[in-house]
Design a protein around this motif. Sequence first.
Motif, PDB file in Angstrom:
ATOM      1  N   VAL B   2      -8.724  11.041 -19.040  1.00  0.00           N
ATOM      2  CA  VAL B   2      -8.866   9.730 -19.668  1.00  0.00           C
ATOM      3  C   VAL B   2      -7.940   8.721 -18.984  1.00  0.00           C
ATOM      4  CG1 VAL B   2      -8.531   8.473 -21.811  1.00  0.00           C
ATOM      5  CG2 VAL B   2      -9.574  10.730 -21.852  1.00  0.00           C
ATOM      6  N   VAL B   5      -9.273   7.583 -15.670  1.00  0.00           N
ATOM      7  CA  VAL B   5     -10.337   6.583 -15.770  1.00  0.00           C
ATOM      8  C   VAL B   5      -9.752   5.208 -16.049  1.00  0.00           C
ATOM      9  CG1 VAL B   5     -12.358   5.858 -17.072  1.00  0.00           C
ATOM     10  CG2 VAL B   5     -12.071   8.245 -16.470  1.00  0.00           C
ATOM     11  N   PHE B   6      -8.766   5.172 -16.970  1.00  0.00           N
ATOM     12  CA  PHE B   6      -8.089   3.896 -17.202  1.00  0.00           C
ATOM     13  C   PHE B   6      -7.502   3.359 -15.904  1.00  0.00           C
ATOM     14  CE2 PHE B   6      -7.829   4.296 -21.914  1.00  0.00           C
ATOM     15  CZ  PHE B   6      -8.271   3.014 -22.176  1.00  0.00           C
ATOM     16  N   VAL B   8      -8.515   3.828 -12.910  1.00  0.00           N
ATOM     17  CA  VAL B   8      -9.552   3.284 -12.038  1.00  0.00           C
ATOM     18  C   VAL B   8      -9.957   1.890 -12.505  1.00  0.00           C
ATOM     19  CG1 VAL B   8     -11.907   3.565 -11.236  1.00  0.00           C
ATOM     20  CG2 VAL B   8     -10.409   5.543 -11.395  1.00  0.00           C
ATOM     21  N   ILE B   9     -10.057   1.736 -13.844  1.00  0.00           N
ATOM     22  CA  ILE B   9     -10.478   0.427 -14.356  1.00  0.00           C
ATOM     23  C   ILE B   9      -9.437  -0.637 -14.015  1.00  0.00           C
ATOM     24  CG2 ILE B   9     -10.996  -0.915 -16.422  1.00  0.00           C
ATOM     25  CD1 ILE B   9     -12.090   1.594 -17.693  1.00  0.00           C
ATOM     26  N   ARG B  10      -8.153  -0.300 -14.195  1.00  0.00           N
ATOM     27  CA  ARG B  10      -7.110  -1.307 -14.064  1.00  0.00           C
ATOM     28  C   ARG B  10      -6.748  -1.617 -12.607  1.00  0.00           C
ATOM     29  NH1 ARG B  10      -7.016  -4.487 -17.667  1.00  0.00           N
ATOM     30  NH2 ARG B  10      -5.134  -5.261 -16.663  1.00  0.00           N
ATOM     31  N   ALA B  11      -6.732  -0.597 -11.771  1.00  0.00           N
ATOM     32  CA  ALA B  11      -6.164  -0.780 -10.433  1.00  0.00           C
ATOM     33  C   ALA B  11      -7.030  -1.705  -9.583  1.00  0.00           C
ATOM     34  CB  ALA B  11      -6.035   0.569  -9.748  1.00  0.00           C
ATOM     35  N   HIS B  12      -6.361  -2.558  -8.807  1.00  0.00           N
ATOM     36  CA  HIS B  12      -7.105  -3.422  -7.900  1.00  0.00           C
ATOM     37  C   HIS B  12      -7.025  -2.945  -6.461  1.00  0.00           C
ATOM     38  CE1 HIS B  12      -8.509  -6.354 -10.688  1.00  0.00           C
ATOM     39  NE2 HIS B  12      -7.312  -6.414 -11.238  1.00  0.00           N
ATOM     40  N   LEU B  14      -7.812  -0.548  -3.780  1.00  0.00           N
ATOM     41  CA  LEU B  14      -8.892   0.431  -3.737  1.00  0.00           C
ATOM     42  C   LEU B  14      -8.412   1.821  -3.356  1.00  0.00           C
ATOM     43  CD1 LEU B  14     -11.735  -1.722  -2.259  1.00  0.00           C
ATOM     44  CD2 LEU B  14     -11.451  -0.971  -4.594  1.00  0.00           C
ATOM     45  N   VAL B  17      -7.619   3.325  -6.492  1.00  0.00           N
ATOM     46  CA  VAL B  17      -8.858   3.637  -7.203  1.00  0.00           C
ATOM     47  C   VAL B  17      -9.446   4.948  -6.704  1.00  0.00           C
ATOM     48  CG1 VAL B  17     -11.245   2.903  -7.528  1.00  0.00           C
ATOM     49  CG2 VAL B  17      -9.404   1.246  -7.731  1.00  0.00           C
ATOM     50  N   VAL B  18      -9.527   5.064  -5.379  1.00  0.00           N
ATOM     51  CA  VAL B  18     -10.144   6.260  -4.813  1.00  0.00           C
ATOM     52  C   VAL B  18      -9.327   7.505  -5.111  1.00  0.00           C
ATOM     53  CG1 VAL B  18     -10.741   7.383  -2.651  1.00  0.00           C
ATOM     54  CG2 VAL B  18     -11.393   5.017  -3.033  1.00  0.00           C
ATOM     55  N   GLU B  67      -9.387  -5.267  -4.247  1.00  0.00           N
ATOM     56  CA  GLU B  67     -10.522  -5.776  -4.984  1.00  0.00           C
ATOM     57  C   GLU B  67     -10.232  -7.211  -5.385  1.00  0.00           C
ATOM     58  OE1 GLU B  67     -10.821  -4.239  -8.836  1.00  0.00           O
ATOM     59  OE2 GLU B  67     -12.925  -4.765  -9.092  1.00  0.00           O
ATOM     60  N   LEU B  70     -11.844 -10.280 -11.090  1.00  0.00           N
ATOM     61  CA  LEU B  70     -13.139 -10.518 -11.742  1.00  0.00           C
ATOM     62  C   LEU B  70     -13.359 -12.003 -11.934  1.00  0.00           C
ATOM     63  CD1 LEU B  70     -13.332  -7.816 -14.511  1.00  0.00           C
ATOM     64  CD2 LEU B  70     -14.350  -7.843 -12.246  1.00  0.00           C
ATOM     65  N   PRO B  74     -15.856 -10.200 -18.845  1.00  0.00           N
ATOM     66  CA  PRO B  74     -16.434  -8.859 -18.991  1.00  0.00           C
ATOM     67  C   PRO B  74     -17.044  -8.607 -20.362  1.00  0.00           C
ATOM     68  CG  PRO B  74     -14.061  -8.764 -19.176  1.00  0.00           C
ATOM     69  CD  PRO B  74     -14.414 -10.205 -18.979  1.00  0.00           C
ATOM     70  N   LEU B  78     -19.159  -5.216 -21.566  1.00  0.00           N
ATOM     71  CA  LEU B  78     -18.497  -4.457 -22.617  1.00  0.00           C
ATOM     72  C   LEU B  78     -19.482  -4.138 -23.736  1.00  0.00           C
ATOM     73  CD1 LEU B  78     -15.642  -3.504 -22.645  1.00  0.00           C
ATOM     74  CD2 LEU B  78     -15.050  -5.358 -24.188  1.00  0.00           C
TER      75      LEU B  78
END
Lengths: 118, 325, 493
Positions: B2, B5-6, B8-12, B14, B17-18, B67, B70, B74, B78
């Motif tokens: 969990v 995943v958070f 991945v969502i937050r990180a800018h 990459l 993220v990877v 990245e 945004l 969102p 959502l």
Amino acid sequence: MTDILASVNYWVTIFLMVGGLYIIVAHGNMVKKLVGLGIFQTSVYLLFLSPGKILGGTAPILAKEFELYSNPLPHVLILTAIVVGVATIALGMAFVVRIHEAYGTVEDDEVQELETDA
Amino acid sequence: MVAAVFGVIRAHNLFVVVMMGGIYSFLMATVMVALDAVDVAMTEAAVGAGMSTVLMLAVLGLVKTREAPLRHSPVIPLIVCLLTGGALIYGTIDLPPFGRADNPQNQHVAPYYLENAKKETGAPNVVTAVLASYRGYDTLGEVTVIFTGGIGVLVLLTAVRRRGEGDATMMRDTIILRVVVKLLLPVILLFALYVQFHGDYGPGGGFQAGVAAAAAIILYGMIFGVMAARAVVPQRVVHTLIPLGVLIFAGTGVAGLLLDANYLDYSPLGSSQKAGQHLGILIVEAGVFVTVASTMLAIFYAFGGRAEDALADDETDKPDDWRRE
Amino acid sequence: MIALHLPALQVVLPLLAAPLCALVRRGTVAWAITLIASWAAFAAAIGLLLRVLDEGIISYEMGGWAPPIGIEYRVDLINVFVLLVVSGVGAVIVPYARKSIAARFGSTEQAWFYTMYLLALTGLLGVTITGDAFNIFVFLEISSLASYVMIAMGRDRRCLTAAYQYLIMGTVGATFIVIGVGLLWAMTGTLNLYDLAQRIPEIQNTRPVLAALAFLTVGISLKLALFPLHLWLPNAYAFAPSVTSAFLAGTATKVAIYLFLRFFYTVFGGEGFFVTTPLPEILLLLSLVAMFAASIVAVFQSNVKRMLAYSSVAQIGFITLGISYATETGLTGAMTHIFNHAIMKAGLFLLIGNVLYQLGSVKIEDMAGIGRKMPITMAGFVALGLSLLGTPGTVGFISKWYLGLAAVEQGQWWLVALIVIASLVTMIYIGRVVEVAYFREPTAQVSQLREAPPALLVPAFVLVGAAFYFGVETSLSVGLAQQAASLLLNAAY
């Protein structure tokens, strides 16, 4: 309470799924979208695998010592799904590389702006 | 998981993220072991945590690594996601409880496999039996998907331009790495062979072995350069092997047809049903191995080749001709 | 022996041919292999049709394992009808592909293109013929991955983003389908469609089954480009190579519609269940929006291929409209339109491909006066355009007749009026092309054009001919569609 605990596997699965989907829909970076897609697909694996687990059972490799095995069918299905998933991701990555070559960016919005200018 | 995943969502960044994605896959593999799905766990660790991460890193070598923030709110995404989640909660709430043997999904066809797999196919690993024989047709489809993906990547990445003899490596060379890799290489290849042929009895089979074998060459390529890896296993050979594996698998099915049985029925291949099935499983697993290993390599060559070309561009400051269509 | 194994051969022939193409890596040889394989698949579909008409449902056990242990191929009138459409379109396009593809790619890439073409065909046929829910997913992914690659081989760089977007949306759709299948499996323990159809009625109103229904609906709707989920389609069809557009427009969405019918009618238990859900109303509403919104957007397109793509979204609306009635006439109309629209749209994309081949552009303003320079191509375009808007004597009229009839049966005259008005919008966008092509002075570029070579004209005109032949002689299309519709309503499988 036991009811909730009994389905905790599903709660985790659902969270992962929604998280993955959110990344796909909300983010504009194409690489990140693919990571999200990977997470989304992987979470589905849990949806299949966890109901196949039998408490007290072992991996479905037949041997004399064991009586109770977990369900082999979902394992087969998910093996297939993983492989399908990686093929998709690889192809997606190839698109990302080509898009970067063609546009110089991998952000959805910037690509769209370049197109409307042209 | 969990948390990953958070992340991945937050990180800018990459890279983060990877890497988070890789960690997530790896954790997933552990969970799978806990769920008794050892074959799946092996595949997920090799493919999800290993191959995908390497690929994504190779791609990041080519594109920007941050990245952009945004631009849209969102809120709509959502709502879409929450709706999906809601539907899932609604759907799963009445699902049978976790871990019981008397749940419907563990009743209907599953016990048949567990009872008869060894008798009918001679493979104690029921997963292998189901994969290669009972649902062998799915597996043929899956090999075809790999084949499609592999050729697809080739179409996209090798077709357009080819130049640059520069042999820069993805990792800066150090003696220690080189020696370690040379020592590791035979070990990994041996391991792959073991996984391949032990698949009937223990966890493993064509997929896992294929990925492992490809991983050995890829590791070599990462340290010594893609050109060096191409010298060990030439690209032409790889491109021939990809379709060959599919043909081996699909051809085994045709052999069944010619021997007056249904497509993909291996029983007539041997003297008894069990012998025939066993032989059939061995052959198709070999087909799987060939296609999976060569596809993984081809994909690595394609991405790695691009990365090196790009690197050569940077170093020599050649004018950038990518954007020409 | 061949007759016995036809169900397997139907899919395995193109599947075997695909790696062969990749192996030879010579464009011409690969084309020849593709030609043989695709026509053999068409022949297999005809053979299957004859067998089904003769002996009813055919069950073929893959690997010799009886279902639900093994994977079953189950052929009835419904899917043999779709098989016929898909393999027919697939076969007619191949002769056209030769020149069109050779003009743009080197030998190896041509071979790779044909590999992808065969794989897409394999996947679509496999999805249609199989009787196993998970097998659907596997073959769906074969066809999807192959389509993404085929789209990305277009000449405009926008084809890359179109393919990427399609990949993301398509994969989400496929994953939704897998979630639905997973839920059904968790409730029943089986993946076989026939077996599912036996078991689901008992547990029809449990929550997991309803959730499965929801996920399958969304997933399949993404694939069939139902109105709000159609966003991937216009760019994908517009920027893909002409051969790809023609093939996908004629086949891919049709197979998704088949899946929709298969799940909702056969697996979930026929008309009785379908009408208890809110689906018919939702479907009716979305279909109407698609018919109008997409048609109106099509009017304002300057790229003719993109115009045809939006028109596809609208035409899919006509098909789902027929499904939403849940009556025999409605379903007959829908099934007939699957057949007819495949012919028309594949033909239109091939003909506009001729323009692209000669002129290098499909912008409507570049096509001024082209009717005088490429008279045969444009005559075919006009003929199919007339069919699309529903002129009597063409296939378009037949479909709309049944769709209108179904509305009348239910006393909904206003729907008939809406169908007619939507057809009038079709007339506007086809009319725009006609106006530019025939009533404007040729530009300098157009006046140097010559008619497209026969290799490109003949396959397209086979489809034009079919549009008129089946517009008069309807016993094959409507006759089969009618029988299939009654099977669907009774959930006979």
